[in-house]
Design a protein around this motif. Structure first.
Motif, PDB file in Angstrom:
ATOM      1  N   ALA A 115       0.828  -1.209   0.000  1.00  0.00           N
ATOM      2  CA  ALA A 115       0.000   0.000   0.000  1.00  0.00           C
ATOM      3  C   ALA A 115       0.866   1.264   0.000  1.00  0.00           C
ATOM      4  O   ALA A 115       0.593   2.214  -0.741  1.00  0.00           O
ATOM      5  CB  ALA A 115      -0.927  -0.001   1.220  1.00  0.00           C
ATOM      6  N   ALA A 116       1.927   1.275   0.814  1.00  0.00           N
ATOM      7  CA  ALA A 116       2.788   2.460   0.869  1.00  0.00           C
ATOM      8  C   ALA A 116       3.531   2.662  -0.441  1.00  0.00           C
ATOM      9  O   ALA A 116       3.659   3.795  -0.926  1.00  0.00           O
ATOM     10  CB  ALA A 116       3.782   2.316   2.025  1.00  0.00           C
ATOM     11  N   GLY A 117       4.022   1.582  -1.028  1.00  0.00           N
ATOM     12  CA  GLY A 117       4.730   1.703  -2.301  1.00  0.00           C
ATOM     13  C   GLY A 117       3.846   2.254  -3.402  1.00  0.00           C
ATOM     14  O   GLY A 117       4.262   3.140  -4.165  1.00  0.00           O
ATOM     15  N   GLU A 118       2.629   1.747  -3.492  1.00  0.00           N
ATOM     16  CA  GLU A 118       1.711   2.229  -4.520  1.00  0.00           C
ATOM     17  C   GLU A 118       1.270   3.667  -4.256  1.00  0.00           C
ATOM     18  O   GLU A 118       1.129   4.464  -5.181  1.00  0.00           O
ATOM     19  CB  GLU A 118       0.480   1.319  -4.579  1.00  0.00           C
ATOM     20  CG  GLU A 118       0.768  -0.080  -5.091  1.00  0.00           C
ATOM     21  CD  GLU A 118       1.200  -0.087  -6.546  1.00  0.00           C
ATOM     22  OE1 GLU A 118       0.593   0.645  -7.353  1.00  0.00           O
ATOM     23  OE2 GLU A 118       2.164  -0.819  -6.879  1.00  0.00           O
ATOM     24  N   ALA A 119       1.061   4.011  -2.995  1.00  0.00           N
ATOM     25  CA  ALA A 119       0.621   5.367  -2.652  1.00  0.00           C
ATOM     26  C   ALA A 119       1.669   6.415  -3.007  1.00  0.00           C
ATOM     27  O   ALA A 119       1.335   7.563  -3.309  1.00  0.00           O
ATOM     28  CB  ALA A 119       0.283   5.451  -1.167  1.00  0.00           C
ATOM     29  N   LEU A 120       2.941   6.032  -2.982  1.00  0.00           N
ATOM     30  CA  LEU A 120       4.024   6.965  -3.287  1.00  0.00           C
ATOM     31  C   LEU A 120       4.490   6.848  -4.738  1.00  0.00           C
ATOM     32  O   LEU A 120       5.599   7.274  -5.084  1.00  0.00           O
ATOM     33  CB  LEU A 120       5.201   6.705  -2.344  1.00  0.00           C
ATOM     34  CG  LEU A 120       4.927   6.974  -0.851  1.00  0.00           C
ATOM     35  CD1 LEU A 120       6.106   6.554   0.001  1.00  0.00           C
ATOM     36  CD2 LEU A 120       4.603   8.455  -0.630  1.00  0.00           C
ATOM     37  N   ALA A 149       8.390  -3.126  -3.144  1.00  0.00           N
ATOM     38  CA  ALA A 149       8.397  -2.788  -1.722  1.00  0.00           C
ATOM     39  C   ALA A 149       8.207  -4.039  -0.873  1.00  0.00           C
ATOM     40  O   ALA A 149       8.894  -4.238   0.135  1.00  0.00           O
ATOM     41  CB  ALA A 149       7.300  -1.762  -1.422  1.00  0.00           C
ATOM     42  N   VAL A 150       7.284  -4.900  -1.273  1.00  0.00           N
ATOM     43  CA  VAL A 150       7.043  -6.149  -0.547  1.00  0.00           C
ATOM     44  C   VAL A 150       8.277  -7.043  -0.613  1.00  0.00           C
ATOM     45  O   VAL A 150       8.706  -7.620   0.393  1.00  0.00           O
ATOM     46  CB  VAL A 150       5.813  -6.879  -1.121  1.00  0.00           C
ATOM     47  CG1 VAL A 150       5.671  -8.259  -0.496  1.00  0.00           C
ATOM     48  CG2 VAL A 150       4.548  -6.069  -0.884  1.00  0.00           C
ATOM     49  N   VAL A 151       8.858  -7.171  -1.807  1.00  0.00           N
ATOM     50  CA  VAL A 151      10.022  -8.036  -1.985  1.00  0.00           C
ATOM     51  C   VAL A 151      11.212  -7.519  -1.177  1.00  0.00           C
ATOM     52  O   VAL A 151      11.916  -8.303  -0.510  1.00  0.00           O
ATOM     53  CB  VAL A 151      10.387  -8.134  -3.475  1.00  0.00           C
ATOM     54  CG1 VAL A 151      11.730  -8.820  -3.663  1.00  0.00           C
ATOM     55  CG2 VAL A 151       9.306  -8.881  -4.231  1.00  0.00           C
TER      56      VAL A 151
END
Length: 574
Positions: free
Chosen positions: A225-230, A237-239
């Motif tokens: 969620a944070a990676g997509e939001a930014l 980000a998950v990996v």
């Protein structure tokens, strides 16, 4: 999807997966086959795939769990090969499929055809990994397959966003696409590492294993969620978070490690079965919708067949050409400048040399070429294709969905069912790996025993002031005898002789002396286990111990400490 349908699919996929595991068959393939047959039974309701649910709820934990299990040590050694397949092959596949699809069906439009290419580009290594692990694929091959599956989703989803934006009316330019890739990579990696650092900081300072495990369960969703939001890549980000936490997991409490392993195993089994069940259940509904689309069923089926063949051919052509070209070039560079490449140091990660990676034979490259099974990301992307474009309705949406299903189901069944035969036929099986792991495990255990013996001698006076001379000496003798017995057992299990590892000759001391009390002996044992664990980590960080073997050794030490705590609780209750 109703709650009743959801529970039925979960229960059914779990039952089929359990049967497949019992029979030793690849569970994803059997789940797809059963679900495919069920979808054509009259009266079975159509199941719709919600792409948002797949990308935000199902994909992150699957990626995170896979990243936790990947050896960061082996990952960095194969990084060039992984990056070449995870990014380069995805782009080449998307462009090749897109150009051929546009040439055959101009009605798709060039952006729509390239969008189709992005949809079918990323392989899913779940079924390939399960087959390869069971048959004993060499670890270097498994590392490439697992690493590719971790990063190719990010590349394909970024391409998908680009072509969706073009269909929606945005101007296409190469510079903009490259900039989007750079932002997605940099932001995604940064977000994942920050979250990994924060979570690792917290988990090393809490003793409640339930809280630590629960915190770990939240990481993949927060990272995505944070990676997509930014405006970054949620997948990367998950990996990144998973790789960082997996590498540093030995520094957390042993109870958290022991507890989260079965938790993630259960989540993987449930989600993988659910995803592959959805793949099979939707086929009949997709066929029906395509039959009513403007392009028609047969034109779409013909296009799907051609794309399927292109996908099968592009992968081996790219893998062989890119590998041999890159190998000769990199070997020439590293011969002149052996220390040119290295990874930057991050907190908790030692500096590791970056080299061309392990050499692969043509047989191993062939096996890697035949592991292009598609999966959840392809289907989720297809379901997320927009219905409108800048000029009106997007008439190719149903066709793209059908092609995605044909490629996914076709590769799963064709490549998945024949992959074991290919592996055996080419002899790409490393039967000696368990023996090498066993020898390495014995050697690191012998090293830890030898250094722990020195540690005991160095701290004997300090402990004597705490526990008393007489009681301490008898307890030290008991501990040394236990170490010797453990070394002997490992030697016998791995068919090694004493001289093979230069095991120490441990003096057991005078067995008649008094011993420490239970709590005191437990405290001493826990200190020694912690010291042995630090030796294992030191050898891993120095590159002297394979990370897979390290995890096996740590599980043994964790079990010892768990036995200590369990016996302490039992004594206190009594």
């Amino acid at each position: 999807m109703e709650i009743g349908e959801l529970l039925l699919i979960l229960a059914g996929s779990l039952a089929v997966s359990a049967f497949a595991r019992w029979r030793g068959w690849p569970a994803p393939l059997l789940v797809v086959a059963v679900a495919l047959g069920v979808s054509f039974i009259p009266g079975v309701p159509s199941v719709e795939l919600d792409p948002e649910v797949v990308l935000t709820v199902i994909l992150p934990p699957l990626l995170f769990s896979a990243a936790l299990d990947v050896s960061f040590q082996n990952f960095t050694q194969s990084l060039r090969q992984i990056r070449r397949l995870g990014v380069g092959l995805v782009v080449v596949t998307a462009v090749a499929v897109g150009l051929i699809a546009y040439w055959l069906v101009p009605a798709l439009t060039l952006p729509g055809a390239l969008l189709l290419g992005a949809v079918v580009a990323p392989p899913d290594a779940v079924s390939a990994s399960s087959i390869g692990r069971k048959l004993g694929l060499p670890r270097r091959v498994m590392t490439v397959l697992s690493g590719e599956s971790l990063i190719n989703d990010a590349a394909s989803l970024t391409l998908f966003k680009v072509f969706v934006a073009v269909i929606g009316g945005s101007m296409f330019n190469v510079g903009g696409v490259l900039w989007m890739f750079v932002v997605a990579i940099v932001v995604g990696l940064a977000v994942g590492l920050v979250i990994g650092l924060v979570v690792q900081f917290i988990r090393t300072r809490i003793t409640d294993s339930v809280v630590g495990t629960t915190l770990g369960l939240l990481v993949p969703f927060a990272a995505y969620a944070a990676g997509e939001a930014l405006n970054g890549s949620g997948v990367l980000a998950v990996v990144a978070a998973g790789l960082y936490l997996g590498y540093n997991s030995p520094k957390t409490g042993y109870q958290t490690r022991l507890q989260e392993q079965p938790v993630w195993g259960s989540i993987d089994l449930l989600l993988e079965g659910f995803v592959f069940a959805l793949i099979g259940l939707q086929v009949s509904g997709v066929v029906a919708s395509v039959a009513q689309s403007p392009l028609g069923l047969w034109h779409s089926v013909a296009l799907a067949a051609v794309v399927f063949v292109v996908v099968l051919l592009v992968r081996p052509l790219f893998i062989f050409a890119a590998y041999y070209r890159s190998r000769s070039k990199l070997l020439s560079i590293t011969a002149r400048e052996p220390h040119r490449f290295s990874l930057r140091r991050l907190p908790g990660i030692r500096r590791l040399k970056h080299h061309p990676g392990p050499e692969l034979s043509w047989q191993e490259l062939t096996v890697i070429s035949w592991t292009g099974m598609r999966g959840v990301v392809t289907l989720a992307s297809a379901a997320a294709v927009p219905t409108m474009m800048v000029s009106g309705d997007f008439e190719g949406r149903e066709t793209i969905i059908l092609v995605a299903f044909v490629v996914t189901v076709g590769t799963l069944l064709l490549q998945g069912l024949t992959l074991p035969w290919v592996i055996r036929r080419l002899g790409v099986i490393d039967d000696a790996q368990p023996e090498r792991d066993g020898e390495q495990e014995v050697r690191i255990f012998e090293l830890s025993v030898r250094e722990t013996k020195d540690y005991i001698d160095q701290h004997r006076d300090e402990w004597a002031k705490r526990y008393g001379d007489a009681n301490l000496d008898r307890s030290i003798a008991v501990l040394k005898r236990q170490f010797e017995r453990q070394v002997t057992v490992l030697l016998e299990e791995n068919n090694l002789d004493q001289q093979d590892i230069d095991a120490p000759d441990i003096d057991t001391g005078d067995a008649e002396k008094p011993r420490l009390s239970g709590p005191e002996l437990t405290e001493l044992r826990r200190e020694l286990i912690g010291y042995r664990r630090s030796i294992v980590l030191r050898q891993r960080n120095a590159g002297e111990l394979d990370e897979e073997v390290m995890r096996s050794v740590l599980r043994g030490l964790d079990a010892e400490e768990l036995a200590l705590d369990t016996s302490t609780v039992t004594r206190n209750r009594s």
